[in-house]
Write a protein that holds these residues in place. Structure first.
Motif, PDB file in Angstrom:
ATOM      1  N   SER A 340     -11.654  -6.540  16.337  1.00  0.00           N
ATOM      2  CA  SER A 340     -12.382  -5.316  15.978  1.00  0.00           C
ATOM      3  C   SER A 340     -12.890  -5.357  14.541  1.00  0.00           C
ATOM      4  O   SER A 340     -13.326  -4.345  13.994  1.00  0.00           O
ATOM      5  N   ASN A 341     -12.819  -6.562  13.920  1.00  0.00           N
ATOM      6  CA  ASN A 341     -13.323  -6.770  12.559  1.00  0.00           C
ATOM      7  C   ASN A 341     -12.686  -5.807  11.548  1.00  0.00           C
ATOM      8  O   ASN A 341     -13.361  -5.265  10.652  1.00  0.00           O
ATOM      9  N   THR A 342     -11.407  -5.583  11.706  1.00  0.00           N
ATOM     10  CA  THR A 342     -10.689  -4.721  10.771  1.00  0.00           C
ATOM     11  C   THR A 342     -10.666  -5.362   9.386  1.00  0.00           C
ATOM     12  O   THR A 342     -10.479  -6.573   9.249  1.00  0.00           O
ATOM     13  N   ALA A 343     -10.861  -4.556   8.345  1.00  0.00           N
ATOM     14  CA  ALA A 343     -10.863  -5.075   6.971  1.00  0.00           C
ATOM     15  C   ALA A 343      -9.520  -5.708   6.643  1.00  0.00           C
ATOM     16  O   ALA A 343      -8.464  -5.278   7.142  1.00  0.00           O
ATOM     17  N   LEU A 344      -9.542  -6.724   5.783  1.00  0.00           N
ATOM     18  CA  LEU A 344      -8.325  -7.469   5.447  1.00  0.00           C
ATOM     19  C   LEU A 344      -7.242  -6.554   4.884  1.00  0.00           C
ATOM     20  O   LEU A 344      -6.061  -6.685   5.238  1.00  0.00           O
ATOM     21  N   ASP A 345      -7.618  -5.630   4.008  1.00  0.00           N
ATOM     22  CA  ASP A 345      -6.613  -4.731   3.426  1.00  0.00           C
ATOM     23  C   ASP A 345      -5.938  -3.883   4.498  1.00  0.00           C
ATOM     24  O   ASP A 345      -4.729  -3.632   4.431  1.00  0.00           O
TER      25      ASP A 345
END
Length: 521
Positions: A340-345
């Motif tokens: 889901s392309n969640t941000a790394l943070d």
């Protein structure tokens, strides 16, 4: 020191009960055993026995006949009757003979422990060592949950206002408190798991906050939530309720629907407050969520999502000491976030939250658990930018937790269940039935079915299905076997059927799982 005699014509039952007693009361008891009523009488004549577990159905002298004889010889002995049949006539005969408890096989470990504690108190009472106040307190502990249930039912159904509900609150010393009502709806509740789930919910909520909890009404439970501050702040109450909602999602099941009333203080409006909570419940998303009265949408971040479900499953498998299950659901949890392309943070925050929750859950089960991995978790995750290494770090810690839990579970596991689980693990590719497993363990299929549900919290059939699917996850990720070959290796004859139940459990197909975990073979 209490002397306990276990009498049963099945050695496996004697071994199981002796194991539970020695595990939990090693310093307080001596255990004697007998395979027949005649042998039991001989031991009673030689030893000072305080408590007898007596099987009701034995060849020769029956259990009830043996109780009758022993009672005449030693009237102060406390009896607990065992039976594979939950029949009123047997229970009535046992009570008429003065038996302390009548419990059905397979014996539940917690029931045995509580029964022995109660019997010890009864023995002391007969010896003049138990005060009247302590005995009263014990009885109130047994009665209070029934009164809680009566109170909430009266709140819901007291249409003619004929019942004075304040008297219930006086009993619980809650007359002066304001309150909110909460209505919880749990998925997958049935007659087999209603009571055990109710007990778990009651314990979880009352560990955090004194609540009055109803029994299940179909798949719903109502909770009277008293407020102990003099000037209640609804925002603070909402934060508490959110915390308890998450607690139930983690420890009972995901997908819970919950509605919460506003704050009330007028006792004439008890029914109105319940109705308000029920109205809020009916506005929640069908897949789960939490709504406070006056809102129209579920609270953010509490609706069921795949990642939340996978996280809950990780914690469930960890609590069971199941390393294979932990690995499988961690793969799904991380793959869901990456796809889901969640941000790394956000990935780091989710992993750290999982690690903290897993650490707390592990320490609840294994009080001595410590981990250098956990101590360095925040610093390690803060510095790491490679998602593969982040996942490996999480897996390392979760497997540490699982091993610590498994060690405790192994020490506590019933020997019959331990034997059957080993049999299942060794025969996943073969046809396994309840009958073949019970024959292997040397017990009846009825006994094994009931014991398995008591000890594992699920049916024997569901346990096998879970084990086969978890093994298939391992083979998909770690081997180049075709899906057809894997289907056969985990005991399924139909590849289409295997794919359907795999997707039903994990939300993706076996092929998609394999692709997410290293390739597309």
């Amino acid at each position: 020191m209490f002397n306990i005699l276990v009498t049963d014509d099945e050695q496996i039952v004697i071994d199981s009960l002796s194991f539970i007693i020695n595990k939990n009361f090693a310093d307080e008891t001596r255990v004697f055993t007998a395979l027949s009523g005649t042998e039991a009488i001989e031991i009673v004549m030689k030893e000072k026995i305080d408590l007898i577990f007596m099987d009701i159905n034995m060849p020769g002298l029956s259990g009830l006949e043996t109780v009758s004889v022993i009672t005449k010889l030693k009237p102060n002995i406390v009896f607990v009757i065992l039976s594979a049949f939950d029949r009123f006539q047997y229970a009535q005969e046992a009570i008429n003979l003065g038996a302390y408890k009548y419990i059905t096989k397979p014996v539940n470990r917690n029931v045995v422990i509580e029964t022995i504690r109660g019997a010890m108190q009864l023995v002391q009472e007969k010896q003049g060592k138990l005060s009247a106040d302590l005995e009263l307190h014990k009885k109130l502990d047994l009665v209070s949950p029934m009164i809680e249930n009566d109170f909430i039912y009266a709140c819901i159904y007291n249409n003619d206002k004929s019942i004075d509900l304040s008297s219930y609150l006086e009993y619980f010393n809650l007359v002066e408190n304001a309150w909110v009502f909460c209505c919880y709806e749990f998925p997958n509740i049935n007659a087999d798991n209603q009571y055990s789930t109710y007990l778990k919910i009651h314990e979880l909520l009352n560990t955090e906050h004194r609540c009055l909890v109803s029994s299940f009404m179909m798949n719903r439970i109502a909770v009277y939530f008293p407020i102990f501050s003099e000037n209640p702040d609804y925002a603070e109450v909402q934060e508490q309720i959110k915390k308890y909602y998450q607690l139930l999602c983690y420890n009972v099941t995901a997908g819970i629907r919950t509605g919460v009333s506003t704050i009330f203080s007028d006792k004439s409006l008890l029914q109105a407050s319940y109705t308000e909570a029920l109205s809020a419940l009916n506005k929640t998303d069908i897949n789960g969520g939490l709504i406070f009265s006056g809102e129209t949408h579920s609270q953010p971040n509490v609706q069921k999502t795949n990642s939340q479900e996978f996280k809950n499953q990780i914690l469930n498998k960890l609590a069971a000491g199941d390393s294979g299950g932990v690995r499988s659901f961690l793969e799904l949890f991380t793959s869901e976030m990456l796809s889901s392309n969640t941000a790394l943070d956000k990935i780091k925050n989710s992993i750290f939250d999982l690690i903290v929750t897993a650490n707390n859950a592990t320490r609840e089960i294994n009080k001595s658990f410590t981990s250098d991995t956990f101590d360095n978790a925040f610093a390690t995750l803060s510095a790491q930018t490679d998602t593969k290494l982040i996942k490996e770090f999480a897996q390392k810690f979760l497997l540490e937790c699982t091993a610590a839990v498994a060690g405790v579970k192994k020490a506590e596991e019933n020997p019959i269940i331990k034997k059957v689980c080993a049999y299942v693990d060794q025969n996943l590719s073969a046809e396994i039935s309840l009958e073949s497993a019970s024959e292997y363990a040397g017990v009846s299929s009825f006994y094994l079915s009931k014991l398995f549900k008591e000890e594992k919290g699920e049916t024997f059939v569901n346990y096998i299905s879970d084990k086969r699917l978890e093994k298939s996850c391992q083979l998909l990720a770690q081997t180049e076997l075709s899906i057809k070959e894997i289907t056969a290796k985990v005991g399924y004859n139909d590849q289409n059927y295997y794919s359907r139940i795999f997707k039903s459990k994990y939300g993706i197909s076996p092929k998609e799982y394999r692709k997410a975990n290293g390739g597309d073979r």
